[in-house]
Design an enzyme around this catalytic site. Structure first.
Site, PDB file in Angstrom:
ATOM      1  CE1 TYR A  22       0.589   2.961  -3.986  1.00 29.08           C
ATOM      2  CE2 TYR A  22       0.174   2.015  -1.839  1.00 29.08           C
ATOM      3  CZ  TYR A  22      -0.083   2.076  -3.185  1.00 29.08           C
ATOM      4  OH  TYR A  22      -1.012   1.253  -3.720  1.00 29.08           O
ATOM      5  CE1 TYR A  42      -5.263   1.639 -10.817  1.00 26.79           C
ATOM      6  CE2 TYR A  42      -7.279   2.681 -10.047  1.00 26.79           C
ATOM      7  CZ  TYR A  42      -5.980   2.285  -9.825  1.00 26.79           C
ATOM      8  OH  TYR A  42      -5.391   2.522  -8.609  1.00 26.79           O
TER       9      TYR A  42
HETATM   10  N1  GLU Z   1      -7.924   0.760  -6.196  1.00 24.07           N
HETATM   11  C1  GLU Z   1      -7.176   1.546  -5.254  1.00 24.07           C
HETATM   12  C2  GLU Z   1      -7.240   3.008  -5.643  1.00 24.07           C
HETATM   13  O1  GLU Z   1      -7.139   3.303  -6.788  1.00 24.07           O
HETATM   14  C3  GLU Z   1      -5.771   1.045  -5.228  1.00 24.07           C
HETATM   15  C4  GLU Z   1      -4.939   1.715  -4.190  1.00 24.07           C
HETATM   16  C5  GLU Z   1      -4.016   0.756  -3.480  1.00 24.07           C
HETATM   17  O2  GLU Z   1      -4.216  -0.442  -3.409  1.00 24.07           O
HETATM   18  O3  GLU Z   1      -3.052   1.261  -2.930  1.00 24.07           O
HETATM   19  O4  GLU Z   1      -7.394   3.880  -4.821  1.00 24.07           O
END
Ligand code: GLU
Length: 311
Positions: free
Chosen positions: A243, A191
């Site tokens: 989000y 990830y």
């Molecule tokens: N790599 C980031 C995390 O997992 C991604 C979050 C994002 O870009 O909103 O916190």
């Protein structure tokens, strides 16, 4: 058609003059080093023309925008079975929230919040070594953008691994519900490397073209995904791509979009164009402050909202 080149130049000038640029994400230490005084925008039209303005060749960390590409690949691997492990509803919660997971038995609300994308990474890890899964995603974005120079910034992945306690909590929690098949550390490594892909605006706009083209790769001509799947990915981007700011983005801009905490946003105008914008300062929802503003102006001036009447 309005003069797109001129509109983009005007937007870049307006954004350069903005005093309030939001705050650069600093919870990933490597991202905290990025200068907030940058702005770039690129438009890849379906007819093949490309328009750009600002810092368009500066590479940035695409972060959660990678969730669009990993979801596309995972749907190719397991098809609709993916939806047994991840939902399709907006979360109304911050990107790294853990509260909903308990109520919903470890099934994340959608593939574009962290928990959902961690399950997607777990799906892509099935039957592979982590480095194969990472390589598959990288080759996929290189193919989509038709650009083999796209790479992963390993220092960003390492920086996130060292500080990603919330993501570790999400992964362990989902593992406890049986919704993670691999050791959390392995899935998280995959990830983090997905999130650490670096692209500039032009590369990102080119990588998104298949979603504006009904699933077809405009250069290669063949299908990346079916038209129906492209429509559905666009629908998820519209409803879940920002989000707990997704409703506001749909209200103000009116196109499918996916943001990342690196300050990038990929926007899709189905049948018309793929857009990428980048400005590292974020608003309170973790979405690029000037990037959202720029897309709002652009969509209004080009009449690109998908809710605008068609003529
Ligand atoms: N790599 C980031 C995390 O997992 C991604 C979050 C994002 O870009 O909103 O916190």
């Amino acid at each position: 058609m309005p003069d797109l080149d001129q509109i983009l130049q005007e937007i870049a000038v307006e954004m350069a003059a903005e005093k309030d640029r939001g705050r650069v994400a600093s919870y990933i230490p490597e991202l905290g080093k990025v200068d907030a005084a940058q702005f770039g925008i690129a438009v890849a039209m379906n007819d093949g023309r490309v328009f750009t303005a600002g810092d368009v060749q500066k590479a940035f960390s695409i972060q959660s925008i990678s969730k669009v590409f990993s979801l596309t690949l995972a749907l190719g691997h397991v098809g609709d079975a993916l939806w047994r492990r991840v939902g399709r509803e907006p979360s109304g919660n911050p990107f790294n929230s853990i509260v909903q997971l308990e109520h919903e038995n470890g099934i994340p609300r959608n593939p574009f919040i962290n928990a959902g994308a961690i399950v997607v990474a777990d799906i892509l890890l099935e039957g592979h070594e982590p480095k194969e899964a990472i390589g598959e995603l990288l080759r996929f974005v290189q193919y989509l953008a038709d650009d083999a120079s796209i790479h992963i910034d390993r220092s960003v992945a390492a920086s996130e691994k060292a500080t990603g306690f919330r993501n570790a909590a999400l992964a362990n929690y989902m593992r406890a519900f049986g919704n993670l098949r691999h050791v959390p550390e392995l899935t998280l490594g995959v990830y983090y490397h997905f999130c650490a892909v670096e692209m500039d605006c032009l590369q990102l706009a080119r990588a998104g073209r298949f979603l504006a083209h009904g699933g077809r790769h405009p250069d290669a001509g063949h299908s990346v995904v079916s038209g129906e799947r492209a429509r559905r990915i666009n629908a998820l981007m519209l409803t879940c791509g920002h989000y707990d700011g997704s409703g506001d983005f749909a209200f103000r801009v009116g196109i499918p979009g996916k943001s990342g905490v690196g300050g990038g946003i990929l926007g899709i105008v189905p049948g018309v164009a793929s857009l990428a914008v980048w400005s590292p300062g974020l608003n309170e929802n973790g979405n690029s402050k000037l990037g959202s503003r720029a897309l709002e102006i652009l969509a209004r001036r080009m009449n690109w909202s998908i809710f605008a009447p068609r003529n």
